[in-house]
Design a protein around this motif. Structure first.
Motif, PDB file in Angstrom:
ATOM      1  N   GLY A 172       0.805  -1.217   0.000  1.00  0.00           N
ATOM      2  CA  GLY A 172       0.000   0.000   0.000  1.00  0.00           C
ATOM      3  C   GLY A 172       0.835   1.261   0.000  1.00  0.00           C
ATOM      4  O   GLY A 172       0.524   2.227  -0.700  1.00  0.00           O
ATOM      5  N   ALA A 173       1.915   1.271   0.782  1.00  0.00           N
ATOM      6  CA  ALA A 173       2.784   2.441   0.826  1.00  0.00           C
ATOM      7  C   ALA A 173       3.517   2.651  -0.493  1.00  0.00           C
ATOM      8  O   ALA A 173       3.677   3.774  -0.970  1.00  0.00           O
ATOM      9  CB  ALA A 173       3.788   2.306   1.971  1.00  0.00           C
ATOM     10  N   ALA A 174       3.971   1.537  -1.094  1.00  0.00           N
ATOM     11  CA  ALA A 174       4.672   1.637  -2.379  1.00  0.00           C
ATOM     12  C   ALA A 174       3.761   2.196  -3.464  1.00  0.00           C
ATOM     13  O   ALA A 174       4.179   3.018  -4.289  1.00  0.00           O
ATOM     14  CB  ALA A 174       5.202   0.261  -2.786  1.00  0.00           C
TER      15      ALA A 174
ATOM     16  N   GLY B  13      -4.785  -0.814   3.278  1.00  0.00           N
ATOM     17  CA  GLY B  13      -5.388   0.469   3.623  1.00  0.00           C
ATOM     18  C   GLY B  13      -4.490   1.313   4.502  1.00  0.00           C
ATOM     19  O   GLY B  13      -4.323   2.517   4.274  1.00  0.00           O
ATOM     20  N   VAL B  14      -3.868   0.687   5.495  1.00  0.00           N
ATOM     21  CA  VAL B  14      -2.976   1.411   6.391  1.00  0.00           C
ATOM     22  C   VAL B  14      -1.761   1.946   5.627  1.00  0.00           C
ATOM     23  O   VAL B  14      -1.298   3.065   5.872  1.00  0.00           O
ATOM     24  CB  VAL B  14      -2.524   0.497   7.549  1.00  0.00           C
ATOM     25  CG1 VAL B  14      -1.390   1.135   8.336  1.00  0.00           C
ATOM     26  CG2 VAL B  14      -3.693   0.217   8.481  1.00  0.00           C
ATOM     27  N   GLY B  15      -1.230   1.152   4.698  1.00  0.00           N
ATOM     28  CA  GLY B  15      -0.062   1.590   3.926  1.00  0.00           C
ATOM     29  C   GLY B  15      -0.338   2.832   3.113  1.00  0.00           C
ATOM     30  O   GLY B  15       0.456   3.785   3.106  1.00  0.00           O
ATOM     31  N   VAL B  16      -1.475   2.862   2.416  1.00  0.00           N
ATOM     32  CA  VAL B  16      -1.834   4.053   1.636  1.00  0.00           C
ATOM     33  C   VAL B  16      -2.049   5.240   2.564  1.00  0.00           C
ATOM     34  O   VAL B  16      -1.585   6.361   2.297  1.00  0.00           O
ATOM     35  CB  VAL B  16      -3.106   3.784   0.800  1.00  0.00           C
ATOM     36  CG1 VAL B  16      -3.555   5.066   0.099  1.00  0.00           C
ATOM     37  CG2 VAL B  16      -2.841   2.691  -0.227  1.00  0.00           C
ATOM     38  N   ALA B  17      -2.742   5.025   3.681  1.00  0.00           N
ATOM     39  CA  ALA B  17      -3.021   6.116   4.624  1.00  0.00           C
ATOM     40  C   ALA B  17      -1.740   6.666   5.243  1.00  0.00           C
ATOM     41  O   ALA B  17      -1.625   7.878   5.477  1.00  0.00           O
ATOM     42  CB  ALA B  17      -3.964   5.628   5.723  1.00  0.00           C
ATOM     43  N   SER B  18      -0.765   5.795   5.509  1.00  0.00           N
ATOM     44  CA  SER B  18       0.471   6.241   6.147  1.00  0.00           C
ATOM     45  C   SER B  18       1.273   7.173   5.245  1.00  0.00           C
ATOM     46  O   SER B  18       2.008   8.038   5.735  1.00  0.00           O
ATOM     47  CB  SER B  18       1.329   5.034   6.535  1.00  0.00           C
ATOM     48  OG  SER B  18       1.860   4.372   5.404  1.00  0.00           O
TER      49      SER B  18
ATOM     50  N   ASN C  45       9.722   2.125   6.062  1.00  0.00           N
ATOM     51  CA  ASN C  45       9.192   1.991   7.421  1.00  0.00           C
ATOM     52  C   ASN C  45       8.475   0.662   7.604  1.00  0.00           C
ATOM     53  O   ASN C  45       8.712  -0.073   8.572  1.00  0.00           O
ATOM     54  CB  ASN C  45       8.248   3.153   7.714  1.00  0.00           C
ATOM     55  CG  ASN C  45       7.698   3.139   9.135  1.00  0.00           C
ATOM     56  OD1 ASN C  45       6.870   2.302   9.490  1.00  0.00           O
ATOM     57  ND2 ASN C  45       8.129   4.083   9.939  1.00  0.00           N
ATOM     58  N   TRP C  46       7.606   0.328   6.645  1.00  0.00           N
ATOM     59  CA  TRP C  46       6.807  -0.893   6.771  1.00  0.00           C
ATOM     60  C   TRP C  46       7.652  -2.151   6.584  1.00  0.00           C
ATOM     61  O   TRP C  46       7.420  -3.167   7.242  1.00  0.00           O
ATOM     62  CB  TRP C  46       5.648  -0.872   5.778  1.00  0.00           C
ATOM     63  CG  TRP C  46       4.590   0.117   6.146  1.00  0.00           C
ATOM     64  CD1 TRP C  46       4.262   1.261   5.493  1.00  0.00           C
ATOM     65  CD2 TRP C  46       3.721   0.052   7.280  1.00  0.00           C
ATOM     66  NE1 TRP C  46       3.241   1.919   6.135  1.00  0.00           N
ATOM     67  CE2 TRP C  46       2.885   1.198   7.237  1.00  0.00           C
ATOM     68  CE3 TRP C  46       3.555  -0.849   8.323  1.00  0.00           C
ATOM     69  CZ2 TRP C  46       1.916   1.452   8.196  1.00  0.00           C
ATOM     70  CZ3 TRP C  46       2.588  -0.601   9.289  1.00  0.00           C
ATOM     71  CH2 TRP C  46       1.783   0.536   9.212  1.00  0.00           C
ATOM     72  N   VAL C  47       8.641  -2.095   5.690  1.00  0.00           N
ATOM     73  CA  VAL C  47       9.538  -3.249   5.531  1.00  0.00           C
ATOM     74  C   VAL C  47      10.320  -3.479   6.827  1.00  0.00           C
ATOM     75  O   VAL C  47      10.460  -4.618   7.299  1.00  0.00           O
ATOM     76  CB  VAL C  47      10.500  -3.035   4.350  1.00  0.00           C
ATOM     77  CG1 VAL C  47      11.589  -4.105   4.341  1.00  0.00           C
ATOM     78  CG2 VAL C  47       9.736  -3.066   3.026  1.00  0.00           C
ATOM     79  N   SER C  48      10.818  -2.395   7.403  1.00  0.00           N
ATOM     80  CA  SER C  48      11.555  -2.497   8.665  1.00  0.00           C
ATOM     81  C   SER C  48      10.642  -3.024   9.769  1.00  0.00           C
ATOM     82  O   SER C  48      11.046  -3.870  10.583  1.00  0.00           O
ATOM     83  CB  SER C  48      12.117  -1.125   9.059  1.00  0.00           C
ATOM     84  OG  SER C  48      12.931  -0.595   8.041  1.00  0.00           O
ATOM     85  N   ASN C  49       9.415  -2.515   9.795  1.00  0.00           N
ATOM     86  CA  ASN C  49       8.411  -2.974  10.758  1.00  0.00           C
ATOM     87  C   ASN C  49       8.176  -4.475  10.607  1.00  0.00           C
ATOM     88  O   ASN C  49       8.133  -5.225  11.589  1.00  0.00           O
ATOM     89  CB  ASN C  49       7.114  -2.196  10.515  1.00  0.00           C
ATOM     90  CG  ASN C  49       6.090  -2.374  11.623  1.00  0.00           C
ATOM     91  OD1 ASN C  49       6.086  -3.363  12.331  1.00  0.00           O
ATOM     92  ND2 ASN C  49       5.197  -1.410  11.750  1.00  0.00           N
ATOM     93  N   LEU C  50       8.044  -4.921   9.361  1.00  0.00           N
ATOM     94  CA  LEU C  50       7.823  -6.346   9.082  1.00  0.00           C
ATOM     95  C   LEU C  50       8.989  -7.193   9.575  1.00  0.00           C
ATOM     96  O   LEU C  50       8.799  -8.223  10.224  1.00  0.00           O
ATOM     97  CB  LEU C  50       7.629  -6.548   7.581  1.00  0.00           C
ATOM     98  CG  LEU C  50       7.529  -8.005   7.103  1.00  0.00           C
ATOM     99  CD1 LEU C  50       6.293  -8.680   7.685  1.00  0.00           C
ATOM    100  CD2 LEU C  50       7.508  -8.071   5.574  1.00  0.00           C
ATOM    101  N   ILE C  51      10.206  -6.755   9.277  1.00  0.00           N
ATOM    102  CA  ILE C  51      11.386  -7.528   9.683  1.00  0.00           C
ATOM    103  C   ILE C  51      11.431  -7.684  11.196  1.00  0.00           C
ATOM    104  O   ILE C  51      11.653  -8.785  11.726  1.00  0.00           O
ATOM    105  CB  ILE C  51      12.670  -6.838   9.174  1.00  0.00           C
ATOM    106  CG1 ILE C  51      12.743  -6.909   7.647  1.00  0.00           C
ATOM    107  CG2 ILE C  51      13.912  -7.481   9.795  1.00  0.00           C
ATOM    108  CD1 ILE C  51      13.851  -6.062   7.041  1.00  0.00           C
TER     109      ILE C  51
ATOM    110  N   MET D  89       8.130   5.854  -0.966  1.00  0.00           N
ATOM    111  CA  MET D  89       9.296   4.982  -0.807  1.00  0.00           C
ATOM    112  C   MET D  89       9.771   4.937   0.643  1.00  0.00           C
ATOM    113  O   MET D  89      10.109   3.872   1.170  1.00  0.00           O
ATOM    114  CB  MET D  89      10.426   5.453  -1.721  1.00  0.00           C
ATOM    115  CG  MET D  89      10.148   5.234  -3.203  1.00  0.00           C
ATOM    116  SD  MET D  89      11.386   6.014  -4.267  1.00  0.00           S
ATOM    117  CE  MET D  89      12.860   5.088  -3.835  1.00  0.00           C
ATOM    118  N   SER D  90       9.796   6.095   1.311  1.00  0.00           N
ATOM    119  CA  SER D  90      10.258   6.110   2.704  1.00  0.00           C
ATOM    120  C   SER D  90       9.262   5.414   3.619  1.00  0.00           C
ATOM    121  O   SER D  90       9.655   4.727   4.574  1.00  0.00           O
ATOM    122  CB  SER D  90      10.502   7.548   3.173  1.00  0.00           C
ATOM    123  OG  SER D  90       9.304   8.302   3.162  1.00  0.00           O
TER     124      SER D  90
END
Length: 498
Positions: free
Chosen positions: A86-88, A136-141, A420-426, A415-416
């Motif tokens: 979503g963020a991407a 949804g959260v990714g787009v909103a963030s 954040n979300w990739v780091s959160n996932l890891i 992208m940033s």
């Protein structure tokens, strides 16, 4: 022609016209717009907090979940997979269709995902619902900080974007209240997860009544609509100055307009430096452990010796309340003390708190499990939140909403946020497994070491952007990339020389 000192919102402009300076509550319209847009942050926070309590009861209902740490981590982290996607995509959606449309889309997806989770007959349908919620959260963030920043007077931009972070922490607090409220209700976790759709529906309805970002409208040549929005924010004569300024910026953008691609972010030195600072802050926000604490705080409390589900949730509620209170403090400090100083102070406290938390688990594991060390762990957890929430909570989102030039703001913001979300996932996907492998105390010691690296990173790479216009921030990156003689040349005109 306007000089830097005469830019609306710059320090020179406000020195000349101090009566035109904004305070946080000066205009109820901009505060209301910020709060409604910030419901996207509330969705983010609610999802972060609610799963930590719901997981306790999901394990009770599904034996396969109870017996598998991997499945527990997947239920938690599948929302993060969706958030990465979503963020991407969110940056492109924002630039192509606008901040308002992106917000409405995020609400629809989030509400659908909440319904799927509430009705899930097995863990695998639940995981699919978590994926939808994450989209949804990714787009909103991506959308909420940019929408707020582009509608904000620069002198209170940090506080207004910080309000979005307050909504995140407020959402986490509300989620713990909801968790406690439904502990004795049949279908406990279904109510917890299903209630997540309520704020999405509320925001969708309210957002229909709000305008598009004035800066985005100017970019898309909807000047009359942009002026209508600005007239609700500024009084004359600052309104006139803002319109003249944005008009001149639009003409300049159209004159030098180029097609922006993801590759340009890395090809152009100034943008690369800005993205390094923004994405680095987002990564360190996660790798210092905040969402590990928020996702697993009831589990951490139980490991500290407080085994009852309700007691674990109650102690976690206190942690969430401190998180929200710290965000309120951050709203004041971010425009008073500045982004950089606030981040450094926050990280100093985070290091001390994580060391104390690590020590409490080390000593507890080597002793007979004294209740004293359990309470020390809870106190350290509380201190961690108290230091993190005013600084490293709002600073990464605020900095990322203001450090990129107009043409790159959507792409770089997306992208940033993805970083954040990739780091959160890891972190969330590995926390329980690492804790099982090396011990909880060692895990928190590792996070403390990362927080030290984050401190050094802020000193070296993150500039102070307090009270600056977007164009003044742009000048900082030009100077860092090419020296002090570069301030007459635009980021978008400079070819890559590195």
């Amino acid at each position: 022609m306007m000089t830097i000192d005469s830019l609306p919102g710059s320090s020179g402009y406000l020195d000349l016209y101090p009566d035109r300076k904004f305070s946080y509550f000066k205009n109820p319209y901009i505060v209301g717009l910020t709060v409604v847009a910030g419901i996207g942050g509330l969705l983010f926070g609610y999802d972060t907090g609610v799963i930590s309590g719901a997981l306790l009861y999901i394990k009770d209902d599904f034996e396969v979940v109870r017996e598998s740490s991997l499945l527990q981590e997947t239920i938690v982290s599948m929302a993060l997979v969706g958030a990465i996607i979503g963020a991407a995509a969110g940056g492109w959606i924002n630039d192509s269709y606008g901040r308002k449309t992106a917000t409405l889309l995020a609400d629809i997806i989030f509400a659908l995902g909440s319904a799927v989770m509430a009705a899930a007959p097995n863990p695998y349908v639940l995981i699919f619902g978590r994926l939808l919620v994450g989209l949804g959260v990714g787009v909103a963030s991506v959308t909420a900080p940019v929408y707020i920043a582009e509608a904000s007077p620069s002198e209170i931009r940090g506080a207004l974007v910080g309000t979005n972070v307050l909504m995140i922490t407020g959402g986490q607090f509300i989620s713990y209240v909801v968790n406690l409220a439904f502990t004795e209700v049949p279908g406990t976790w279904r109510w917890m997860l299903g209630a997540a759709g309520v704020p999405a529906v509320i925001q969708f309805c309210l957002m229909l009544c709000l305008p598009e970002s004035p800066r985005w409208l100017f970019i898309k040549n909807h000047k009359s609509k942009a002026i209508s929005v600005l007239s609700k924010i500024y009084e004359f004569p600052r309104l006139d100055d803002e319109i003249d300024y944005l008009s001149s910026q639009l003409e300049e953008e159209q004159r030098k307009r180029i097609d922006v691609s993801y590759w340009d972010v890395f090809r152009r030195k100034e943008i690369r430096l800005a993205f390094l600072a923004g994405a680095g802050l987002q990564a360190f926000q996660q790798f210092t452990g905040i969402n590990t604490v928020m996702y697993y705080s009831p589990t951490i409390v139980q490991e500290a010796g407080f085994h009852a589900n309700q007691l674990a949730l109650l102690l976690s509620l206190i942690v969430a309340a401190i998180n929200a209170a710290g965000s309120i403090l951050g709203i004041y400090l971010i425009d008073y003390a500045g982004r950089r100083k606030l981040a450094l102070t926050s990280l100093s406290g985070v290091v001390v708190s994580l060391v104390l938390l690590s020590w409490a688990f080390f000593v507890d594991s080597s002793s007979s499990g004294s209740e004293f060390y359990g309470w020390m762990a809870v106190i350290a957890l509380t201190l961690y939140i108290a230091f993190f929430s005013p600084g490293m909570g709002p600073v990464p989102w605020t900095v990322n909403s203001e450090i990129y030039p107009e043409a790159y703001r959507g792409i770089c913001g997306g992208m940033s946020a993805t970083v954040n979300w990739v780091s959160n996932l890891i972190v969330s996907q590995s926390f329980l497994s690492i804790a099982e492998a090396v011990g909880t105390g060692t895990t928190f010691a590792i996070l403390a070491g990362i927080a030290v690296l984050a401190f050094v990173f802020v000193i070296v790479y993150v500039p102070e952007t307090k009270g600056l216009t977007f164009e003044e921030v742009e000048a900082i990156w030009k100077e860092r990339a090419w020296g002090s003689g570069s301030n007459t040349q635009s980021l978008l005109e400079r070819e890559n020389e590195s």
